[in-house]
Write a protein that holds these residues in place. Structure first.
Motif, PDB file in Angstrom:
ATOM      1  N   ASN A   1      -5.847   5.126   3.033  1.00  0.00           N
ATOM      2  CA  ASN A   1      -4.378   4.472   3.456  1.00  0.00           C
ATOM      3  C   ASN A   1      -4.198   3.377   3.158  1.00  0.00           C
ATOM      4  OD1 ASN A   1      -2.206   4.318   4.830  1.00  0.00           O
ATOM      5  ND2 ASN A   1      -2.791   4.855   6.531  1.00  0.00           N
ATOM      6  N   TRP A   2      -3.628   2.962   1.944  1.00  0.00           N
ATOM      7  CA  TRP A   2      -3.428   1.461   1.635  1.00  0.00           C
ATOM      8  C   TRP A   2      -2.347   0.752   2.550  1.00  0.00           C
ATOM      9  CZ3 TRP A   2       0.939   3.233  -0.718  1.00  0.00           C
ATOM     10  CH2 TRP A   2       1.131   4.288  -1.346  1.00  0.00           C
ATOM     11  N   LEU A   3      -1.713   1.323   3.652  1.00  0.00           N
ATOM     12  CA  LEU A   3      -0.540   0.931   4.054  1.00  0.00           C
ATOM     13  C   LEU A   3      -1.351   0.466   5.705  1.00  0.00           C
ATOM     14  CD1 LEU A   3       2.311   2.967   3.406  1.00  0.00           C
ATOM     15  CD2 LEU A   3       1.880   0.457   2.514  1.00  0.00           C
ATOM     16  N   SER A   4      -2.551   0.861   5.775  1.00  0.00           N
ATOM     17  CA  SER A   4      -3.542   0.745   6.982  1.00  0.00           C
ATOM     18  C   SER A   4      -4.261  -0.608   6.779  1.00  0.00           C
ATOM     19  CB  SER A   4      -4.211   1.777   7.560  1.00  0.00           C
ATOM     20  OG  SER A   4      -4.798   1.787   8.761  1.00  0.00           O
ATOM     21  N   THR A   5      -5.349  -0.748   7.675  1.00  0.00           N
ATOM     22  CA  THR A   5      -6.342  -1.678   7.589  1.00  0.00           C
ATOM     23  C   THR A   5      -7.849  -1.334   7.245  1.00  0.00           C
ATOM     24  OG1 THR A   5      -6.978  -1.583   9.934  1.00  0.00           O
ATOM     25  CG2 THR A   5      -5.085  -2.879   9.685  1.00  0.00           C
ATOM     26  N   PRO A   6      -8.446  -2.095   6.613  1.00  0.00           N
ATOM     27  CA  PRO A   6      -9.940  -1.521   6.526  1.00  0.00           C
ATOM     28  C   PRO A   6     -10.481  -1.102   7.589  1.00  0.00           C
ATOM     29  CG  PRO A   6      -9.476  -3.877   5.378  1.00  0.00           C
ATOM     30  CD  PRO A   6      -8.280  -3.382   6.224  1.00  0.00           C
TER      31      PRO A   6
ATOM     32  N   ALA B   1     -12.147 -14.133   6.053  1.00  0.00           N
ATOM     33  CA  ALA B   1     -11.151 -13.384   5.784  1.00  0.00           C
ATOM     34  C   ALA B   1     -10.025 -13.965   4.769  1.00  0.00           C
ATOM     35  CB  ALA B   1     -10.422 -12.745   6.839  1.00  0.00           C
ATOM     36  N   THR B   2      -9.624 -13.287   3.758  1.00  0.00           N
ATOM     37  CA  THR B   2      -8.882 -13.793   2.840  1.00  0.00           C
ATOM     38  C   THR B   2      -7.421 -14.352   3.359  1.00  0.00           C
ATOM     39  OG1 THR B   2      -7.628 -13.537   0.597  1.00  0.00           O
ATOM     40  CG2 THR B   2      -7.986 -11.612   2.157  1.00  0.00           C
ATOM     41  N   ALA B   3      -6.988 -15.676   2.613  1.00  0.00           N
ATOM     42  CA  ALA B   3      -5.768 -16.239   3.155  1.00  0.00           C
ATOM     43  C   ALA B   3      -4.688 -15.372   2.195  1.00  0.00           C
ATOM     44  CB  ALA B   3      -5.794 -17.575   2.980  1.00  0.00           C
ATOM     45  N   HIS B   4      -5.161 -14.357   1.609  1.00  0.00           N
ATOM     46  CA  HIS B   4      -3.971 -13.857   0.334  1.00  0.00           C
ATOM     47  C   HIS B   4      -4.156 -12.398   0.403  1.00  0.00           C
ATOM     48  CE1 HIS B   4      -3.597 -18.188  -1.034  1.00  0.00           C
ATOM     49  NE2 HIS B   4      -4.909 -17.922  -1.123  1.00  0.00           N
ATOM     50  N   PRO B   5      -4.110 -11.703   1.424  1.00  0.00           N
ATOM     51  CA  PRO B   5      -3.790 -10.298   1.371  1.00  0.00           C
ATOM     52  C   PRO B   5      -2.448  -9.725   0.648  1.00  0.00           C
ATOM     53  CG  PRO B   5      -3.272 -10.918   3.649  1.00  0.00           C
ATOM     54  CD  PRO B   5      -3.700 -12.255   2.733  1.00  0.00           C
ATOM     55  N   ALA B   6      -2.894  -8.946  -0.280  1.00  0.00           N
ATOM     56  CA  ALA B   6      -1.769  -8.351  -0.923  1.00  0.00           C
ATOM     57  C   ALA B   6      -1.531  -6.883  -0.438  1.00  0.00           C
ATOM     58  CB  ALA B   6      -2.141  -8.344  -2.298  1.00  0.00           C
ATOM     59  N   VAL B   7      -1.028  -7.162   0.876  1.00  0.00           N
ATOM     60  CA  VAL B   7      -0.748  -5.872   1.462  1.00  0.00           C
ATOM     61  C   VAL B   7       0.356  -5.197   1.069  1.00  0.00           C
ATOM     62  CG1 VAL B   7      -0.268  -4.652   3.858  1.00  0.00           C
ATOM     63  CG2 VAL B   7      -1.725  -6.550   3.691  1.00  0.00           C
ATOM     64  N   PRO B   8       0.567  -3.904   0.403  1.00  0.00           N
ATOM     65  CA  PRO B   8       1.674  -3.481  -0.192  1.00  0.00           C
ATOM     66  C   PRO B   8       2.872  -3.283   0.780  1.00  0.00           C
ATOM     67  CG  PRO B   8      -0.194  -2.242  -0.690  1.00  0.00           C
ATOM     68  CD  PRO B   8      -0.686  -2.985   0.439  1.00  0.00           C
ATOM     69  N   ASN B   9       3.943  -3.489   0.329  1.00  0.00           N
ATOM     70  CA  ASN B   9       5.359  -3.195   0.819  1.00  0.00           C
ATOM     71  C   ASN B   9       5.879  -1.731   0.367  1.00  0.00           C
ATOM     72  OD1 ASN B   9       7.831  -2.947   1.579  1.00  0.00           O
ATOM     73  ND2 ASN B   9       8.266  -5.056   1.191  1.00  0.00           N
ATOM     74  N   ALA B  10       5.666  -0.913   1.086  1.00  0.00           N
ATOM     75  CA  ALA B  10       5.943   0.433   0.957  1.00  0.00           C
ATOM     76  C   ALA B  10       7.410   0.589   0.188  1.00  0.00           C
ATOM     77  CB  ALA B  10       5.748   1.520   2.030  1.00  0.00           C
ATOM     78  N   ALA B  11       8.227  -0.069   0.645  1.00  0.00           N
ATOM     79  CA  ALA B  11       9.645   0.069   0.188  1.00  0.00           C
ATOM     80  C   ALA B  11       9.858  -0.536  -1.196  1.00  0.00           C
ATOM     81  CB  ALA B  11      10.385  -0.735   0.887  1.00  0.00           C
ATOM     82  N   THR B  12       8.907  -1.155  -1.861  1.00  0.00           N
ATOM     83  CA  THR B  12       9.163  -2.000  -3.064  1.00  0.00           C
ATOM     84  C   THR B  12       8.021  -1.311  -4.098  1.00  0.00           C
ATOM     85  OG1 THR B  12       7.535  -3.717  -2.711  1.00  0.00           O
ATOM     86  CG2 THR B  12      10.075  -3.846  -2.067  1.00  0.00           C
ATOM     87  N   LEU B  13       7.093  -0.657  -3.813  1.00  0.00           N
ATOM     88  CA  LEU B  13       6.074  -0.050  -4.772  1.00  0.00           C
ATOM     89  C   LEU B  13       6.609   0.811  -5.802  1.00  0.00           C
ATOM     90  CD1 LEU B  13       3.027   0.809  -2.301  1.00  0.00           C
ATOM     91  CD2 LEU B  13       3.170  -0.939  -4.082  1.00  0.00           C
TER      92      LEU B  13
END
Length: 541
Positions: free
Chosen positions: A274-279, A435-447
């Motif tokens: 679930n790439w909209l969730s957390t590790p 922890a990375t300062a650059h998480p590329a968390v996806p925006n579901a609305a723009t994928l």
């Protein structure tokens, strides 16, 4: 995600950077790179804003590399236990230089191993298909070779490209330098005694702190790897790429799509985290839930259907009671965790169920054989023996650091999902400092539009999370009903393969459909799971 190998020898080495990590860079080279070899600033190129989206190469001299292709050594000289790769299409290897840190290129370069199986289609070739088998922490060098052999339609239309992600040999690899002689395997994680819990926390601290001390670890993240993928695209001279990602490869593929939307063409995500969730949610609670559900909903009923062969009882309830009785006897031999961990690993793919059931029969006959038949594992289940796994898992987002919280989590999940839930306490990410300062968390609305593929009872990447991600980002899905293996495509299901190939090779517009699963071993028909599993999405989207 792959099962662990508990047989590897202890590692005494401390942090190392191997195979091409070159940090020493002259000031002149740095100035030349900043002034002349980069299109735009480092901040622009690494921002995920798709700067210079129309250019094949926005990376200057890095993107202008010309790979030195050669037939891979492992292809011509397979190692012990490897397939005879010469039965597969010829595979070439090359190394690509990438920045150690995409956000500060003055730190030097690493190497990323790329493999290629050239298209057989001549003028029918449409581009490249990047393949990632999952993990994190898995070498994908041979993934292209396997797909090229089993899916000739894709080889006709694509150069099929594999790679070993940063941190994984034969790319520049990350060795956490864990001293495994200090690892004290817990004989029974279901035993929540203070001594056992303290042992779990000590093991977690051992791994988490060692990886956190590794010089390379802060640069082994999904975000950095996604940027390596776009560099590979540029080096191959392609404006856009097709992609086939399995398991963790879905997480990586979506992060790439979020950062480089205009580079995305046809993307397939099989067995999605679930790439909209957390590790934390993906690797802990979802994990424990998925394995227990397949055990209860498919494995025990299968074992009961074959009571005449294995003698565990002719109902799921009877088979479950017999398993727990066996487990208690095995735990008395110091192998309770080993039995649960191996049982969970077997749930990845039903092909091994008959052999596993025979081993269970042998243990019922003589539980003392557990010492010889079941190796004491490193837990959690399914973790590659790879520093890259922990660097990515722990570094993609900040995890809770309170050890008491992880004890409580092991208590809670162990009670709810006994097969693997109590393993949660042994969580190295609680002791990992970065922890990375650059998480590329996806925006579901723009994928962009992609095609998801999901087995209903997948234990490692449960369908619940995939269905949420698909619904929120409006993605079509091939949902495989009554199927429970981890990975759906290229696994013998003609319905799945035909639809994925129609999309990747011929550009058929993907839509949500339901395929039927295949019979389990020794079964003549598919046995429906009904409401016991996640339900398929509405077809036709």
């Amino acid at each position: 995600m792959q099962p662990p190998d508990p047989r590897l020898p202890p590692a005494r080495r401390r942090t190392t950077l191997r195979r091409g990590l070159r940090i020493a860079v002259s000031c002149a080279a740095l100035l030349a790179g900043v002034a002349g070899t980069l299109v735009g600033t480092d901040a622009q190129a690494a921002s995920g804003a798709d700067a210079n989206a129309g250019a094949v190469n926005p990376y200057g001299s890095l993107g202008a590399q010309r790979p030195h292709w050669r037939v891979c050594d492992w292809y011509t000289s397979p190692g012990p236990g490897d397939p005879d790769w010469r039965d597969h299409p010829v595979t070439s290897c090359a190394d690509v230089r990438a920045p150690l840190d995409w956000y500060d290129r003055s730190k030097g370069t690493i190497t990323v191993r790329v493999t290629r199986v050239a298209s057989t289609g001549g003028s029918a070739r449409r581009g490249v298909l990047l393949v990632n088998p999952g993990g994190p922490g898995i070498d994908g060098s041979a993934s292209a070779t396997r797909i090229a052999r089993s899916q000739p339609e894709l080889l006709r239309t694509h150069d099929i490209i594999g790679f070993a992600p940063r941190g994984v040999a034969p790319s520049t690899s990350l060795d956490c330098g864990v001293d495994w002689t200090r690892y004290d395997s817990v004989a029974d994680t279901r035993d929540r005694s203070p001594a056992n819990v303290a042992r779990q926390l000590a093991n977690a601290r051992l791994v988490g702190q060692a990886c956190g001390d590794a010089e390379f670890a802060p640069y082994v993240t999904t975000d950095q790897t996604a940027r390596d993928l776009d560099l590979i695209r540029a080096v191959l001279g392609e404006r856009r790429v097709d992609y086939l990602g399995f398991s963790y490869g879905t997480w990586l593929g979506v992060w790439y799509a979020a950062a480089f939307r205009n580079r995305v063409d046809r993307f397939v995500l099989d067995s999605s985290m679930n790439w909209l969730s957390t590790p934390e949610e993906v690797f802990v609670e979802s994990w424990a839930r998925g394995f227990r559900r397949r055990f209860d909903v498919q494995f025990l009923p299968w074992l009961a259907r074959h009571h005449d062969r294995y003698g565990f009882g002719d109902t799921p309830e009877a088979a479950g009671a017999a398993y727990e009785e066996l487990r208690a006897a095995v735990a008395g031999q110091g192998r309770g965790t080993a039995l649960d961990a191996t049982q969970a690993t077997v749930l990845y793919n039903s092909g091994g169920w008959p052999q596993w059931a025979e081993l269970l029969v042998a243990l019922r006959g003589d539980p003392t054989r557990a010492v010889d038949l079941l190796a004491a594992p490193r837990v959690p289940v399914g973790i590659p023996d790879s520093g890259a796994h922990w660097a990515i898992r722990c570094g993609d987002a900040r995890w809770p650091r309170d050890p008491a919280g992880w004890v409580a989590e092991g208590d809670r999940l162990g009670a709810r999902y006994p097969l693997a839930g109590s393993l949660a306490t042994e969580q190295p990410c609680a002791f990992y400092p970065f922890a990375t300062a650059h998480p590329a968390v996806p925006n579901a609305a723009t994928l962009p539009r992609m095609l998801m593929v999901q087995n209903q009872l997948d234990p490692a990447t449960p369908a619940d999370g995939a269905l949420i991600a698909a619904a929120e980002s409006h993605q079509p899905m091939i949902f495989v009903r009554d199927a429970g293996n981890h990975i759906a495509y290229d696994s013998g299901n003609a319905c799945v393969d035909a639809r994925v190939n129609a999309y990747l090779a011929r550009g058929a517009r993907p839509g949500t459909v339901v395929c039927e699963g295949l019979p389990l071993p020794l079964d003549d028909v598919v046995h429906p799971v009904g409401a016991a599993g996640p339900q398929p999405p509405r077809p036709g989207r």
